[in-house]
Motif scaffolding. Structure first.
Motif, PDB file in Angstrom:
ATOM      1  N   THR A  71       0.819  -1.212   0.000  1.00  0.00           N
ATOM      2  CA  THR A  71       0.000   0.000   0.000  1.00  0.00           C
ATOM      3  C   THR A  71       0.853   1.263   0.000  1.00  0.00           C
ATOM      4  O   THR A  71       0.322   2.369   0.025  1.00  0.00           O
ATOM      5  N   GLY A  72       2.164   1.097   0.008  1.00  0.00           N
ATOM      6  CA  GLY A  72       3.057   2.247   0.036  1.00  0.00           C
ATOM      7  C   GLY A  72       3.527   2.632   1.422  1.00  0.00           C
ATOM      8  O   GLY A  72       4.295   3.581   1.581  1.00  0.00           O
ATOM      9  N   ALA A  73       3.097   1.910   2.446  1.00  0.00           N
ATOM     10  CA  ALA A  73       3.536   2.193   3.815  1.00  0.00           C
ATOM     11  C   ALA A  73       4.911   1.572   4.068  1.00  0.00           C
ATOM     12  O   ALA A  73       5.210   0.493   3.555  1.00  0.00           O
ATOM     13  N   ALA A  74       5.721   2.251   4.852  1.00  0.00           N
ATOM     14  CA  ALA A  74       7.016   1.710   5.248  1.00  0.00           C
ATOM     15  C   ALA A  74       6.830   0.758   6.419  1.00  0.00           C
ATOM     16  O   ALA A  74       5.975   0.980   7.279  1.00  0.00           O
ATOM     17  N   LEU A  75       7.642  -0.286   6.453  1.00  0.00           N
ATOM     18  CA  LEU A  75       7.605  -1.242   7.566  1.00  0.00           C
ATOM     19  C   LEU A  75       8.896  -1.099   8.370  1.00  0.00           C
ATOM     20  O   LEU A  75       9.997  -1.298   7.846  1.00  0.00           O
ATOM     21  N   VAL A  76       8.748  -0.756   9.639  1.00  0.00           N
ATOM     22  CA  VAL A  76       9.875  -0.564  10.545  1.00  0.00           C
ATOM     23  C   VAL A  76       9.752  -1.595  11.654  1.00  0.00           C
ATOM     24  O   VAL A  76       8.660  -1.763  12.226  1.00  0.00           O
ATOM     25  N   ILE A  77      10.823  -2.298  11.965  1.00  0.00           N
ATOM     26  CA  ILE A  77      10.724  -3.379  12.945  1.00  0.00           C
ATOM     27  C   ILE A  77      11.405  -3.006  14.262  1.00  0.00           C
ATOM     28  O   ILE A  77      12.387  -2.271  14.295  1.00  0.00           O
ATOM     29  N   SER A  78      10.849  -3.554  15.332  1.00  0.00           N
ATOM     30  CA  SER A  78      11.409  -3.411  16.673  1.00  0.00           C
ATOM     31  C   SER A  78      11.356  -4.789  17.326  1.00  0.00           C
ATOM     32  O   SER A  78      10.331  -5.481  17.233  1.00  0.00           O
ATOM     33  N   ALA A  97      12.441  -5.300   5.454  1.00  0.00           N
ATOM     34  CA  ALA A  97      11.849  -4.160   6.151  1.00  0.00           C
ATOM     35  C   ALA A  97      12.528  -2.871   5.694  1.00  0.00           C
ATOM     36  O   ALA A  97      13.625  -2.879   5.132  1.00  0.00           O
ATOM     37  N   ASP A  98      11.870  -1.758   5.971  1.00  0.00           N
ATOM     38  CA  ASP A  98      12.398  -0.458   5.559  1.00  0.00           C
ATOM     39  C   ASP A  98      13.267   0.196   6.617  1.00  0.00           C
ATOM     40  O   ASP A  98      13.882   1.241   6.355  1.00  0.00           O
TER      41      ASP A  98
END
Length: 217
Positions: free
Chosen positions: A66-73, A90-91
């Motif tokens: 969908t164009g959203a960035a994925l940031v992981i923690s 991930a981004d």
């Protein structure tokens, strides 16, 4: 900042495991379709690196398509979160309450274009240090893994202060629907939504998006 526009950032539940992946992916797809979602912060349970990489690969398309960035923690992770992010597609990575020097070290290792975010800033000094370390955003508010949430008035005040002074974007996080109006009014670049606001019974991203849009009209 001219012509401000607040977008949404979705925060997953804490300690996501593989067994939750399918339901979470479905919820992400629905939420990203209902609002202007810029980013998803995926908070994973600690595991071996291979398992984490595979889990990120399963969940990333639901956001990124969908164009959203994925940031992981990854809480309590002794391994290499940068490697997990890169191998999983991930981004970027997000760190809460980073120890001294950690953010600068991560910034130096993340390749160009990869996102570094930092949260857990009840104290202004900690937020400023994160900004100086080169993070792409600072985050105020949100539930910690132990269920604790900073005082809502403090979160709003910190966001107002940051937006007025600093150029680095911030995420102001709501964990209750009643917080949304006040946080949008701060002018924060991103309105963070804890998982109860975008997944499960009673979640209504479309209504929250309508509130954001109306405030900017």
């Amino acid at each position: 900042m001219s012509d401000p526009h607040t977008r949404l950032a979705l925060l997953s539940p804490h300690r996501v495991e593989a067994a939750q992946a399918d339901a979470l992916a479905d919820a992400l797809t629905a939420a990203c379709a209902a609002g202007d979602v810029a980013a998803v912060i995926l908070r994973l349970a600690s595991a071996d690196e291979r398992s984490l990489v595979n889990l990120v690969k399963r969940l990333a398309p639901a956001a990124q398509s969908t164009g959203a960035a994925l940031v992981i923690s990854v809480s309590d992770f002794a391994g290499d979160v940068v490697s997990v992010a890169a191998r999983g597609g991930a981004d970027g990575v997000h760190i809460d309450k980073a120890r001294d020097g950690v953010l600068r070290e991560l910034r130096s290792r993340l390749s160009e274009g990869r996102i570094l975010g930092a949260g857990g800033h009840e104290q202004k000094h900690a937020a400023m240090e994160a900004g100086e370390a080169g993070v792409d955003y600072v985050m105020f508010g949100g539930l910690y893994a132990d269920g604790f949430a900073p005082d809502a008035e403090t979160v709003q005040e910190r966001a107002e202060w940051w937006v007025e002074i600093f150029e680095t974007p911030c995420i102001a996080v709501a964990h209750d629907r009643a917080q949304v109006d006040g946080l949008v009014a701060t002018g924060a670049e991103f309105l963070g939504l804890e998982s109860a606001l975008w997944m499960g019974e009673g979640a209504d991203v479309a209504a929250i998006q309508a509130t954001v849009t109306a405030a900017e009209a």
